[in-house]
Structures are given as C-alpha cells and as structure tokens.
Motif scaffolding. Structure first.
Motif, PDB file in Angstrom:
ATOM      1  N   VAL A 231       0.841  -1.210   0.000  1.00  0.00           N
ATOM      2  CA  VAL A 231       0.000   0.000   0.000  1.00  0.00           C
ATOM      3  C   VAL A 231       0.872   1.255   0.000  1.00  0.00           C
ATOM      4  CG1 VAL A 231      -1.853   1.249   1.159  1.00  0.00           C
ATOM      5  CG2 VAL A 231      -1.787  -1.241   1.275  1.00  0.00           C
ATOM      6  N   ALA A 232       1.895   1.266   0.846  1.00  0.00           N
ATOM      7  CA  ALA A 232       2.785   2.429   0.925  1.00  0.00           C
ATOM      8  C   ALA A 232       3.452   2.706  -0.410  1.00  0.00           C
ATOM      9  CB  ALA A 232       3.840   2.192   2.008  1.00  0.00           C
ATOM     10  N   GLN A 233       3.845   1.671  -1.117  1.00  0.00           N
ATOM     11  CA  GLN A 233       4.514   1.847  -2.402  1.00  0.00           C
ATOM     12  C   GLN A 233       3.574   2.448  -3.433  1.00  0.00           C
ATOM     13  OE1 GLN A 233       7.720  -0.820  -3.921  1.00  0.00           O
ATOM     14  NE2 GLN A 233       6.110  -1.568  -5.271  1.00  0.00           N
ATOM     15  N   VAL A 234       2.307   1.997  -3.428  1.00  0.00           N
ATOM     16  CA  VAL A 234       1.331   2.526  -4.391  1.00  0.00           C
ATOM     17  C   VAL A 234       0.984   3.977  -4.075  1.00  0.00           C
ATOM     18  CG1 VAL A 234      -1.040   2.317  -5.209  1.00  0.00           C
ATOM     19  CG2 VAL A 234       0.364   0.278  -4.957  1.00  0.00           C
ATOM     20  N   VAL A 235       0.737   4.268  -2.785  1.00  0.00           N
ATOM     21  CA  VAL A 235       0.314   5.617  -2.403  1.00  0.00           C
ATOM     22  C   VAL A 235       1.432   6.630  -2.613  1.00  0.00           C
ATOM     23  CG1 VAL A 235      -0.401   7.065  -0.469  1.00  0.00           C
ATOM     24  CG2 VAL A 235      -1.429   4.809  -0.773  1.00  0.00           C
ATOM     25  N   THR A 236       2.599   6.362  -2.060  1.00  0.00           N
ATOM     26  CA  THR A 236       3.689   7.334  -2.170  1.00  0.00           C
ATOM     27  C   THR A 236       4.258   7.416  -3.577  1.00  0.00           C
ATOM     28  OG1 THR A 236       5.336   5.675  -1.490  1.00  0.00           O
ATOM     29  CG2 THR A 236       4.325   7.014   0.241  1.00  0.00           C
ATOM     30  N   GLY A 237       4.121   6.351  -4.351  1.00  0.00           N
ATOM     31  CA  GLY A 237       4.591   6.372  -5.728  1.00  0.00           C
ATOM     32  C   GLY A 237       3.581   6.947  -6.686  1.00  0.00           C
ATOM     33  N   GLN A 238       2.383   7.292  -6.181  1.00  0.00           N
ATOM     34  CA  GLN A 238       1.322   7.899  -6.985  1.00  0.00           C
ATOM     35  C   GLN A 238       1.028   7.107  -8.252  1.00  0.00           C
ATOM     36  OE1 GLN A 238       1.439  12.334  -7.063  1.00  0.00           O
ATOM     37  NE2 GLN A 238       3.441  12.118  -6.072  1.00  0.00           N
ATOM     38  N   GLY A 239       1.018   5.788  -8.102  1.00  0.00           N
ATOM     39  CA  GLY A 239       0.665   4.910  -9.206  1.00  0.00           C
ATOM     40  C   GLY A 239       1.819   4.507 -10.087  1.00  0.00           C
ATOM     41  N   ALA A 240       2.995   5.093  -9.878  1.00  0.00           N
ATOM     42  CA  ALA A 240       4.149   4.769 -10.730  1.00  0.00           C
ATOM     43  C   ALA A 240       4.791   3.443 -10.339  1.00  0.00           C
ATOM     44  CB  ALA A 240       5.190   5.883 -10.656  1.00  0.00           C
ATOM     45  N   PHE A 241       4.546   2.976  -9.107  1.00  0.00           N
ATOM     46  CA  PHE A 241       5.177   1.741  -8.628  1.00  0.00           C
ATOM     47  C   PHE A 241       4.130   0.714  -8.197  1.00  0.00           C
ATOM     48  CE2 PHE A 241       8.152   5.193  -7.942  1.00  0.00           C
ATOM     49  CZ  PHE A 241       9.295   4.694  -8.548  1.00  0.00           C
ATOM     50  N   GLY A 242       3.023   0.693  -8.889  1.00  0.00           N
ATOM     51  CA  GLY A 242       1.980  -0.276  -8.582  1.00  0.00           C
ATOM     52  C   GLY A 242       0.613   0.359  -8.635  1.00  0.00           C
ATOM     53  N   GLU A 243      -0.398  -0.488  -8.528  1.00  0.00           N
ATOM     54  CA  GLU A 243      -1.778  -0.027  -8.544  1.00  0.00           C
ATOM     55  C   GLU A 243      -2.581  -0.907  -7.596  1.00  0.00           C
ATOM     56  OE1 GLU A 243      -2.621  -2.531 -12.671  1.00  0.00           O
ATOM     57  OE2 GLU A 243      -2.604  -0.344 -12.685  1.00  0.00           O
ATOM     58  N   TYR A 244      -3.930  -0.800  -7.671  1.00  0.00           N
ATOM     59  CA  TYR A 244      -4.766  -1.524  -6.712  1.00  0.00           C
ATOM     60  C   TYR A 244      -4.501  -3.028  -6.749  1.00  0.00           C
ATOM     61  CZ  TYR A 244      -8.866  -3.208  -4.240  1.00  0.00           C
ATOM     62  OH  TYR A 244      -9.702  -3.858  -3.361  1.00  0.00           O
ATOM     63  N   LEU A 245      -4.274  -3.572  -7.933  1.00  0.00           N
ATOM     64  CA  LEU A 245      -4.033  -5.010  -8.034  1.00  0.00           C
ATOM     65  C   LEU A 245      -2.769  -5.409  -7.289  1.00  0.00           C
ATOM     66  CD1 LEU A 245      -4.737  -7.787  -9.146  1.00  0.00           C
ATOM     67  CD2 LEU A 245      -3.492  -7.197 -11.234  1.00  0.00           C
TER      68      LEU A 245
ATOM     69  N   LEU B 212      -2.237  -8.302  -4.458  1.00  0.00           N
ATOM     70  CA  LEU B 212      -1.198  -9.325  -4.562  1.00  0.00           C
ATOM     71  C   LEU B 212      -0.280  -9.282  -3.350  1.00  0.00           C
ATOM     72  CD1 LEU B 212      -0.262  -8.973  -8.346  1.00  0.00           C
ATOM     73  CD2 LEU B 212      -1.329 -10.964  -7.258  1.00  0.00           C
ATOM     74  N   GLY B 213       0.022  -8.077  -2.870  1.00  0.00           N
ATOM     75  CA  GLY B 213       0.887  -7.954  -1.703  1.00  0.00           C
ATOM     76  C   GLY B 213       0.287  -8.614  -0.472  1.00  0.00           C
ATOM     77  N   PHE B 214      -0.997  -8.359  -0.232  1.00  0.00           N
ATOM     78  CA  PHE B 214      -1.643  -8.980   0.920  1.00  0.00           C
ATOM     79  C   PHE B 214      -1.835 -10.485   0.713  1.00  0.00           C
ATOM     80  CE2 PHE B 214      -2.903  -4.779   2.568  1.00  0.00           C
ATOM     81  CZ  PHE B 214      -2.682  -5.001   3.918  1.00  0.00           C
ATOM     82  N   GLY B 215      -2.203 -10.888  -0.498  1.00  0.00           N
ATOM     83  CA  GLY B 215      -2.411 -12.312  -0.758  1.00  0.00           C
ATOM     84  C   GLY B 215      -1.135 -13.120  -0.586  1.00  0.00           C
ATOM     85  N   LEU B 216      -0.055 -12.647  -1.185  1.00  0.00           N
ATOM     86  CA  LEU B 216       1.217 -13.345  -1.057  1.00  0.00           C
ATOM     87  C   LEU B 216       1.773 -13.207   0.354  1.00  0.00           C
ATOM     88  CD1 LEU B 216       2.855 -12.414  -4.485  1.00  0.00           C
ATOM     89  CD2 LEU B 216       1.839 -14.599  -3.819  1.00  0.00           C
ATOM     90  N   GLY B 217       1.495 -12.076   1.007  1.00  0.00           N
ATOM     91  CA  GLY B 217       1.915 -11.915   2.394  1.00  0.00           C
ATOM     92  C   GLY B 217       1.247 -12.932   3.306  1.00  0.00           C
ATOM     93  N   VAL B 218      -0.037 -13.186   3.078  1.00  0.00           N
ATOM     94  CA  VAL B 218      -0.751 -14.219   3.841  1.00  0.00           C
ATOM     95  C   VAL B 218      -0.127 -15.588   3.581  1.00  0.00           C
ATOM     96  CG1 VAL B 218      -2.935 -15.476   4.008  1.00  0.00           C
ATOM     97  CG2 VAL B 218      -2.931 -12.987   4.028  1.00  0.00           C
ATOM     98  N   ALA B 219       0.186 -15.875   2.321  1.00  0.00           N
ATOM     99  CA  ALA B 219       0.798 -17.167   1.988  1.00  0.00           C
ATOM    100  C   ALA B 219       2.128 -17.348   2.709  1.00  0.00           C
ATOM    101  CB  ALA B 219       1.001 -17.281   0.472  1.00  0.00           C
TER     102      ALA B 219
ATOM    103  N   ILE C  72      -9.871  -8.465  -4.820  1.00  0.00           N
ATOM    104  CA  ILE C  72     -10.187  -7.976  -6.160  1.00  0.00           C
ATOM    105  C   ILE C  72     -11.684  -7.972  -6.446  1.00  0.00           C
ATOM    106  CG2 ILE C  72      -7.955  -8.690  -7.088  1.00  0.00           C
ATOM    107  CD1 ILE C  72      -9.249 -11.144  -8.255  1.00  0.00           C
ATOM    108  N   SER C  73     -12.480  -8.533  -5.530  1.00  0.00           N
ATOM    109  CA  SER C  73     -13.930  -8.549  -5.739  1.00  0.00           C
ATOM    110  C   SER C  73     -14.698  -7.716  -4.718  1.00  0.00           C
ATOM    111  CB  SER C  73     -14.453  -9.996  -5.697  1.00  0.00           C
ATOM    112  OG  SER C  73     -14.218 -10.583  -4.423  1.00  0.00           O
TER     113      SER C  73
END
Length: 334
Positions: free
Chosen positions: A53-67, A71-78, A214-215
């Motif tokens: 989340v921090a990367q998306v917010v502070t990067g203003q979309g240049a380093f990721g988006e909602y997806l 993925l970060g939370f899903g893989l983090g849970v795994a 995502i849903s």
C-alpha cells in the motif's frame, strides 16, 4: 569377554552419536511457542501488505496499482502461513481465532494469546513500514500527515470507507467479506470434501485473500480482520496522525473491529450446516467417498508409523549388536 565389552562400548558410542544428532528444543512451553509463531507470521503478512500500500500511495501509481496491493496482501498471507502454519495455525486474524473457538477447534483460553500476538505483530509491522517509507511519506504529503483528502496517508496503515459508504452498508460489507473468508477456509481444510492438496495450503489461502480483495475491496479496503486494522490505527494515532484516525468516516474504526467476528461465525456456520454436517459415513451410501478419503490419508498414517519407528533406531542397533556379540561368544568352536 573382551568381545562383549567392545560390543557394549560400540553400542554406547552409537547411542551417543544418535542422541547428539537430535536437534535441541529451546522452548518447550506450548503457549510461548504459539505466541511467538503467531506474532511473527502476522508481522510478515502485515509488512508485505502494508508495504504494498505504501509503495502505491507514495509512488502515486508509478510503482503499482490496486491489483498490486491485493497481490501484496495475498502473497503476504501465503508467506505468513509458511512461517507459522505448523505451530500456531497462522490465523493472523482475530476473526479466524474467534471462529475457531466458537466451533471448538481452539480452546477459549488460547484466544487472548492469539489476539495479543496478532496485535503485537500488526503494530510492529506498521512501525516497520513507517520507518522504511518515512521519507517517501513526508515527501508525498509535504510533512502534513492527514487522514482524508488527496494527500491522505493514514490509509496506508488502516482501512477507511469510501465517501459514499454509510456505516450500515460498511458493516454489512465487512460481515459478508469475512463470512466468505471463513466459509472458504472451512472448505479448504475439510478433509472429507475437496481440501487444498498437501503442501499447497499457503498458496490456496493467499489466493483466497487475493480473490476477496479484487472482488470486495472497493467499499472500504476489505479489512476483514480486527487486529489487522486496529493495531496500525493505534500506531498512526501516536505517530502523528492524531485522533482523527478514530473520527474519520463517521467513526468508522469500530466497524472492522466488530463486524468481522460476526461474519466469520456466520460463514463457518453456513458451511458446517449446509455441507460438513451431511458428509456420508462409511456405512451409508457414498462409501466410495470415504474409501477415497482413507486412501488419501493412508500415506500420512504410514509416515507417522515410520517416524515412530525411527525414534527407536539407537535402541534397535544396540540390541542387535549385543545379540550378535553374545551369539558369537556362546557359539561352540568347531
């Protein structure tokens, strides 16, 4: 007699060698082991999730988006399940722990330990991400740590509702999201249905969280986890965002704290009533299903027996060597 003494010395040395190869258990207290594992796996999950989340917010979309957040939370849970799954079960979610207690899969006396460990892991993860992204956060917001608005950064750590969302709609949103989480978790662990294949449980749970994100993430960021939300919110309150983190969204903070446990019990109960309680027994029609289950679990039982037998290897070696030595000494000369 010398042969007998040599055999005894050999047996003792073999026994010492096998004992020396056994790993030392530093912590034997079950509660301590569970607490440490639950804290660590929650920390791992939250560091990856909040970091995305921090990367998306502070990067203003240049380093990721909602997806990428999903993925970060899903893989983090795994990864969290890999870290603590065999020790604490890697709940990483107070709603999961509460539901497990409700259905008798976890003792109620363990609930405070799980909740404390999850709170601690989440709080430490929030502090870690704040430290790692400190410069990026202040560069993004110009040093003004705000909760709402275009330059808001509190949403990096805790969830906040969309402007159009009412408290009642958000409450139902959190109930439904957590109900689906626990319903599917019950199915993935149901050995008499179609559980996740052995060894694939972490990725299956991670994909489940990704699917919910995502849903059902548009309304309020799919907290579906009381400890995941309240601990970072407390951190932001003391780190500079102030008490506005509790006033924003018409006092939204209590919704992800109260709704997920309700949803978890409803979802798990729904699966139990509609599916789990109606599995056929061996003597009833559908015996083939149970035979298939027995075949699937047979390797596990065999492995347990093998493990039990390997624990007695030193004793077997010693007995065999003593028997051979005694037989050699008592054997009549030709």
């Amino acid at each position: 007699m010398k042969d007998l003494e040599q055999a005894l010395e050999l047996g003792v040395s073999q026994q010492k060698r096998f004992n020396a190869s056994k790993p030392k258990v530093w912590l034997r207290n079950e509660c301590v082991r569970v607490g440490l594992a639950e804290t660590l796996c929650t920390y791992i999950m939250m560091v990856f999730g909040l970091g995305s989340v921090a990367q998306v917010v502070t990067g203003q979309g240049a380093f990721g988006e909602y997806l990428s957040i999903n993925l970060g939370f899903g893989l983090g849970v795994a990864m969290g399940v890999h870290v603590g799954g065999k020790v604490s079960g890697a709940h990483m979610n107070a709603a999961v722990s509460f539901t497990m207690c409700t259905f008798g899969r976890l003792g109620w006396k363990m609930l405070p330990l799980y909740v404390f460990a999850q709170l601690l892991g989440s709080f430490l993860a929030a502090g870690t991400i704040y430290g790692v992204y400190y410069d990026a956060i202040h560069e993004f917001c110009g040093g003004n740590l705000s909760v709402t608005g275009e330059m808001a950064t509190a949403g990096i750590f805790a969830t906040y509702p969309a402007p159009y969302l009412s408290l009642m709609a958000g409450f139902l949103d959190q109930i439904l999201g957590t109900a689906l989480l626990l319903l599917c978790l019950m199915a993935l662990s149901d050995q008499r249905n179609k559980p996740a294949a052995a060894g694939t449980e972490p990725i299956a749970v991670g994909l489940l969280v990704l699917l919910i994100g995502i849903s059902m993430g548009r309304n309020s960021g799919y907290a579906i986890n009381p400890t995941r939300d309240i601990a970072p919110r407390l951190f932001t309150a003391v780190a500079g965002w102030g008490m506005e983190v509790f006033r924003a969204g018409n006092g939204w903070w209590w919704v992800p704290l109260v709704a997920p446990p309700i949803g978890g019990v409803l979802g798990a109960g729904l699966y139990k009533v509609l599916v789990e309680m109606h599995h056929p027994h061996v003597s009833e029609p559908g015996e083939g299903l149970m035979e298939e289950f027995d075949e699937e679990t047979a390797p596990l039982e065999k492995q347990k027996k093998i493990c039990a037998n390997t624990c007695t290897i030193p004793d077997l070696l010693l007995d065999n060597m003593l028997s051979m030595s005694i037989a050699k000494l008592t054997k009549p000369d030709p």
